[in-house]
Design a protein around this motif. Structure first.
Motif, PDB file in Angstrom:
ATOM      1  N   TYR A  42      -1.834   7.255  -2.482  1.00 49.92           N
ATOM      2  CA  TYR A  42      -2.832   8.158  -3.053  1.00 49.92           C
ATOM      3  C   TYR A  42      -3.783   7.439  -4.003  1.00 49.92           C
ATOM      4  O   TYR A  42      -4.845   7.952  -4.325  1.00 49.92           O
ATOM      5  N   ASP A  43      -3.438   6.238  -4.439  1.00 55.05           N
ATOM      6  CA  ASP A  43      -4.274   5.481  -5.366  1.00 55.05           C
ATOM      7  C   ASP A  43      -5.245   4.608  -4.564  1.00 55.05           C
ATOM      8  O   ASP A  43      -4.829   3.820  -3.720  1.00 55.05           O
ATOM      9  N   SER A  44      -6.515   4.754  -4.830  1.00 57.25           N
ATOM     10  CA  SER A  44      -7.519   4.044  -4.033  1.00 57.25           C
ATOM     11  C   SER A  44      -7.494   2.538  -4.271  1.00 57.25           C
ATOM     12  O   SER A  44      -7.962   1.776  -3.425  1.00 57.25           O
ATOM     13  N   ARG A  45      -6.958   2.096  -5.388  1.00 54.02           N
ATOM     14  CA  ARG A  45      -6.899   0.652  -5.656  1.00 54.02           C
ATOM     15  C   ARG A  45      -5.956  -0.053  -4.689  1.00 54.02           C
ATOM     16  O   ARG A  45      -6.158  -1.216  -4.352  1.00 54.02           O
ATOM     17  N   TYR A  46      -4.950   0.641  -4.220  1.00 49.61           N
ATOM     18  CA  TYR A  46      -3.956   0.029  -3.341  1.00 49.61           C
ATOM     19  C   TYR A  46      -4.452  -0.115  -1.901  1.00 49.61           C
ATOM     20  O   TYR A  46      -3.772  -0.700  -1.070  1.00 49.61           O
ATOM     21  N   LYS A  47      -5.638   0.422  -1.615  1.00 50.48           N
ATOM     22  CA  LYS A  47      -6.189   0.283  -0.265  1.00 50.48           C
ATOM     23  C   LYS A  47      -6.548  -1.160   0.052  1.00 50.48           C
ATOM     24  O   LYS A  47      -6.702  -1.515   1.211  1.00 50.48           O
ATOM     25  N   CYS A  48      -6.679  -1.984  -0.966  1.00 54.21           N
ATOM     26  CA  CYS A  48      -7.002  -3.391  -0.710  1.00 54.21           C
ATOM     27  C   CYS A  48      -5.892  -4.049   0.108  1.00 54.21           C
ATOM     28  O   CYS A  48      -6.171  -4.948   0.921  1.00 54.21           O
ATOM     29  N   HIS A  51      -6.440  -3.059   3.750  1.00 53.97           N
ATOM     30  CA  HIS A  51      -7.566  -3.811   4.307  1.00 53.97           C
ATOM     31  C   HIS A  51      -7.188  -5.273   4.555  1.00 53.97           C
ATOM     32  O   HIS A  51      -7.591  -5.855   5.566  1.00 53.97           O
ATOM     33  N   TYR A  98       0.833  -1.204   0.000  1.00 56.45           N
ATOM     34  CA  TYR A  98       0.000   0.000   0.000  1.00 56.45           C
ATOM     35  C   TYR A  98       0.868   1.254   0.000  1.00 56.45           C
ATOM     36  O   TYR A  98       0.532   2.240  -0.646  1.00 56.45           O
TER      37      TYR A  98
END
Length: 164
Positions: A106-112, A115, A101
């Motif tokens: 700043y990239d929302s895809r990397y929030k996985c 999580h 992450y």
């Protein structure tokens, strides 16, 4: 019932035909007309988005073995075994998942990845706590059985003492 002459029928037909064409042209214009020019993107922007998608897919492919092995280690973890290195290995693997992450926060895809690391932290904590609780329950059950046994022995000794 009203009977219209041929001329009146023709006029009504043309009136309804005109109303239909005007209504359908207004509806088609409202549905299919492109009101914004900002939707079009340049070839460079589109290729940049595709490259970012490919980078993300490459990172996911790279992270997948780490995620899988971390889950396997957590499931197989036995808190009754006093091996501190197993604890540290799992914590380091969770940190490795979190580091994916940190590459692009700043990239929302990397929030996985964040999580997934939080999920595995909770799973690991629950595994340690629940196993400890089960051992506490078994210990308390042993103490309860010992207490019942000593109560029976005490009752028998009191009953045998009263008969003499």
């Amino acid at each position: 019932m009203l009977k219209f002459s041929l001329k009146e029928r023709r006029e009504k037909f043309l009136l309804f035909l005109g109303m239909f064409l005007i209504t359908s042209s207004i509806l088609c214009t409202a549905m299919f007309y492109n009101y914004e020019d900002g939707i079009t993107i340049s070839k460079a922007e589109y290729s940049k988005k595709i490259a970012e998608e490919e980078d993300f897919e490459a990172v996911v492919t790279q992270a997948l073995p780490t995620v899988d092995t971390t889950y396997t280690h957590i499931v197989k973890f036995n808190p009754n075994v006093q091996a501190l290195f197993l604890d540290n290995d799992i914590k380091n693997a969770i940190g490795a998942i979190r580091s994916y992450y940190n590459r692009r926060p700043y990239d929302s895809r990397y929030k996985c990845f964040i999580h997934a690391s939080k999920l595995y932290e909770n799973l690991f904590y629950d595994k340690r706590e629940l196993t400890g609780n089960y051992s506490d329950i078994s210990r308390l059950n042993k103490l309860l059985d010992d207490c019942k046994l000593s109560t029976r022995q005490l009752q028998q000794s009191i009953g045998a003492g009263g008969r003499r």
